[in-house]
Design a protein around this motif. Structure first.
Motif, PDB file in Angstrom:
ATOM      1  N   CYS A   1       0.836  -1.203   0.000  1.00 45.92           N
ATOM      2  CA  CYS A   1       0.000   0.000   0.000  1.00 45.92           C
ATOM      3  C   CYS A   1       0.872   1.255   0.000  1.00 45.92           C
ATOM      4  CB  CYS A   1      -0.925  -0.017   1.219  1.00 45.92           C
ATOM      5  SG  CYS A   1      -2.034   1.411   1.327  1.00 45.92           S
ATOM      6  N   ALA A   2       1.883   1.277   0.863  1.00 43.15           N
ATOM      7  CA  ALA A   2       2.771   2.434   0.932  1.00 43.15           C
ATOM      8  C   ALA A   2       3.527   2.624  -0.385  1.00 43.15           C
ATOM      9  CB  ALA A   2       3.760   2.260   2.085  1.00 43.15           C
ATOM     10  N   HIS A   3       4.005   1.527  -0.953  1.00 39.48           N
ATOM     11  CA  HIS A   3       4.768   1.608  -2.201  1.00 39.48           C
ATOM     12  C   HIS A   3       3.902   2.148  -3.333  1.00 39.48           C
ATOM     13  CE1 HIS A   3       7.050  -0.367  -5.674  1.00 39.48           C
ATOM     14  NE2 HIS A   3       7.878   0.509  -5.140  1.00 39.48           N
ATOM     15  N   LYS A   4       2.679   1.666  -3.418  1.00 41.50           N
ATOM     16  CA  LYS A   4       1.770   2.125  -4.477  1.00 41.50           C
ATOM     17  C   LYS A   4       1.393   3.594  -4.269  1.00 41.50           C
ATOM     18  CE  LYS A   4       0.161  -0.356  -7.167  1.00 41.50           C
ATOM     19  NZ  LYS A   4       0.562  -0.747  -8.539  1.00 41.50           N
ATOM     20  N   LEU A   5       1.178   3.994  -3.028  1.00 35.81           N
ATOM     21  CA  LEU A   5       0.848   5.397  -2.755  1.00 35.81           C
ATOM     22  C   LEU A   5       2.007   6.320  -3.129  1.00 35.81           C
ATOM     23  CD1 LEU A   5      -1.060   5.110   0.642  1.00 35.81           C
ATOM     24  CD2 LEU A   5      -1.983   6.018  -1.495  1.00 35.81           C
ATOM     25  N   GLU A   6       3.220   5.897  -2.836  1.00 31.89           N
ATOM     26  CA  GLU A   6       4.376   6.711  -3.196  1.00 31.89           C
ATOM     27  C   GLU A   6       4.433   6.961  -4.704  1.00 31.89           C
ATOM     28  OE1 GLU A   6       7.827   6.037   0.178  1.00 31.89           O
ATOM     29  OE2 GLU A   6       8.107   5.236  -1.843  1.00 31.89           O
ATOM     30  N   LYS A   7       4.082   5.936  -5.456  1.00 34.12           N
ATOM     31  CA  LYS A   7       4.139   6.060  -6.909  1.00 34.12           C
ATOM     32  C   LYS A   7       2.974   6.882  -7.463  1.00 34.12           C
ATOM     33  CE  LYS A   7       5.200   2.271  -9.159  1.00 34.12           C
ATOM     34  NZ  LYS A   7       5.189   0.845  -9.573  1.00 34.12           N
ATOM     35  N   SER A   8       1.871   6.949  -6.721  1.00 36.46           N
ATOM     36  CA  SER A   8       0.656   7.580  -7.247  1.00 36.46           C
ATOM     37  C   SER A   8       0.425   8.995  -6.752  1.00 36.46           C
ATOM     38  CB  SER A   8      -0.567   6.720  -6.890  1.00 36.46           C
ATOM     39  OG  SER A   8      -0.430   5.400  -7.389  1.00 36.46           O
ATOM     40  N   LEU A   9       0.848   9.293  -5.521  1.00 31.97           N
ATOM     41  CA  LEU A   9       0.602  10.621  -4.961  1.00 31.97           C
ATOM     42  C   LEU A   9       1.530  11.652  -5.587  1.00 31.97           C
ATOM     43  CD1 LEU A   9       0.276   9.663  -1.193  1.00 31.97           C
ATOM     44  CD2 LEU A   9      -1.528  10.736  -2.565  1.00 31.97           C
ATOM     45  N   LYS A  10       1.002  12.832  -5.811  1.00 24.48           N
ATOM     46  CA  LYS A  10       1.820  13.937  -6.296  1.00 24.48           C
ATOM     47  C   LYS A  10       2.681  14.470  -5.147  1.00 24.48           C
ATOM     48  CE  LYS A  10      -1.820  15.321  -9.540  1.00 24.48           C
ATOM     49  NZ  LYS A  10      -2.803  16.393  -9.888  1.00 24.48           N
ATOM     50  N   PRO A  11       3.805  15.090  -5.449  1.00 21.37           N
ATOM     51  CA  PRO A  11       4.627  15.674  -4.382  1.00 21.37           C
ATOM     52  C   PRO A  11       3.819  16.660  -3.543  1.00 21.37           C
ATOM     53  CG  PRO A  11       5.847  15.621  -6.442  1.00 21.37           C
ATOM     54  CD  PRO A  11       4.438  15.220  -6.778  1.00 21.37           C
TER      55      PRO A  11
END
Length: 476
Positions: free
Chosen positions: A30-40
């Motif tokens: 979940c954390a890995h996918k969020l890192e890739k999907s969330l904008k800075p």
């Protein structure tokens, strides 16, 4: 005494805080996918974990037998996560009304983490029963510490038996009991039996016939999820190796040197490995939410009804299986946990951006059981395989599921080295003075009661000093 304090971002910040509890398959994915999907700058990510790695649980029997090193199955979180702050500790209580999580860090300090969105992936613990002596003399296969301890302990029994001239002591030291005919128990018995069979050749004073492994399960079939043919094949492989499989039987009582079964047999034994199922993390009970057999009831979108911003997945959640339909729940397996992590990330992102959530749906890809050497039984996509083809599928699946190239390389290299050079029988001794019980390794008594949880939260609000008297969380 320590003062609970909030170490998260300021609550006045307009940036939503996403807090993830647990770094297993579901939490880390979940954390890995969020890192890739969330904008800075779109959200603040924090992950609570007493360890700095994701443990690849399915390969713990390989670690217990020495085929793999512990580092092979411990994927460093910081290789995977670059934008997520890791809180080194364990969550010991959740207050959904205050949107707060109480954390005991690995140094014993108690702090409070606030959240806007909470992802609950605390995993599971070994299921225990009210069997005399079980809590004192049994050890599970759920942590790296347990796997390392089991390896040392089994080799210790060989060493002590070889040094003894008492036939009764030798018989007790060389008899081992594994309870639980699921994947963990079956693979543990298979791998450790291979270890002792190879090791005894280095002990010229020991009779190999004295070594006896017992696999005990109350169910009428071994690994019924595989189907009758593959389950029978796995049992046939074990029995041909000399493992005594007892079905429809459980443990009645345990002492330091005996295991009594419910069929009346009393086995002289210093080793009881308990893999008879799992139970959701005790953290679940601190929420006061509805549960199904101990697991949090969630919607198909992985949200917890009635709790704002709370998602639950993995072993701790009763996730509806939309593929099977009806009242079916997703089994607590790695493949479901990983994909639920991806689904939760998509739905959290949708919540942050105000778009609709989507339900979790996944068709099971099948099952693999590695019995060591070239022996395995697998059922990929419903196709029944045995022998070398099954082993290729099993190990290929594990390599694919490991989350970094480094971990895959280490694991493949360890398998190759073991196949060529064989086993080494070394006791590390680094845990020989540690109490070896399920409670000591899995820290099942580290969690707060409802009263303690509310007192800690109130102490934080009032600025009072308060530290719940609970044991430290494990760091191995």
């Amino acid at each position: 005494m320590t003062t609970p304090r909030n170490t998260s971002a300021s609550r006045t910040s307009s940036v939503p805080r996403i807090l993830i509890i647990g770094a297993g398959f579901a939490g880390m994915e979940c954390a890995h996918k969020l890192e890739k999907s969330l904008k800075p700058g779109e959200a603040v990510l924090r992950l609570i974990s007493p360890t700095a790695h994701q443990l690849y649980l399915p390969l713990l029997p390989h670690v217990a037998s020495g085929v793999l090193t512990p580092q092979s199955v411990a994927v460093p979180l910081r290789r995977m996560l670059r934008r997520t702050s890791i809180v080194p500790g364990g969550a010991i209580g959740v207050d959904p009304q205050a949107k707060a999580v109480v954390v005991r860090k690995i140094n014993g300090e108690v702090s409070i983490e606030h959240y806007d969105y909470l992802v609950l992936t605390p995993g599971s613990v070994t299921r225990q029963f009210d069997i005399p002596g079980l809590d004192k003399y049994a050890v599970g296969v759920k942590t790296l510490g347990e796997a390392a301890w089991i390896r040392d302990h089994v080799i210790t029994q060989l060493d002590l038996a070889a040094a003894s001239s008492d036939p009764a002591e030798q018989a007790a030291r060389l008899q081992f009991v594994v309870v639980g005919g699921g994947y963990a128990g079956t693979e543990t018995a298979a791998y450790l039996q291979r270890l002792t069979t190879a090791a005894v050749k280095r002990y010229p004073g020991l009779d190999p016939k004295l070594i006896k492994w017992h696999l005990v399960d109350v169910a009428p079939k071994l690994m019924p999820e595989l189907g009758e043919r593959l389950g029978d094949k796995a049992m046939d492989i074990l029995e041909r190796r000399g493992v005594h499989v007892s079905l429809g039987v459980s443990v009645a009582s345990v002492t330091e040197d005996t295991v009594t079964l419910t069929d009346g047999r009393e086995l002289p034994c210093h080793t009881l490995i308990w893999t008879a199922g799992v139970a959701p993390s005790p953290l679940v009970a601190t929420l006061g939410a509805e549960t199904n057999r101990g697991r949090l009831v969630v919607t198909p979108e992985l949200t917890v009804p009635g709790l704002d911003g709370v998602f639950a997945l993995g072993d701790a959640a009763a996730v509806p299986d939309l593929v099977k339909g009806g009242d079916a729940m997703c089994p607590p397996t790695a493949q479901h946990a990983m994909r639920q992590g991806w689904a939760a990330a998509r739905n959290i992102l949708a919540s942050v951006r105000g778009t609709p959530l989507t339900p979790y749906r996944h068709k099971d890809l099948g099952l693999v059981v590695d019995l060591g050497g070239i022996q395995a039984v697998s059922k990929p996509l419903g196709i029944q395989l045995t022998g070398l083809p099954a082993q290729v599928v099993a190990r290929g699946y594990h390599l694919g599921a490991l989350r970094t190239l480094t971990a895959r390389f280490r694991t493949a290299a360890n398998w190759g080295l073991n196949a060529v050079a064989g086993d080494d029988f070394v006791r590390t001794g680094f845990q020989r003075h540690r109490p070896a019980t399920l409670r000591d390794f899995e820290m099942t008594d580290a969690y707060l009661s409802a009263e303690e949880l509310h007192e800690v939260i109130a102490a934080r609000v009032d600025g009072r000093s308060m530290s719940p008297e609970k044991p430290d969380l494990p760091i191995t």
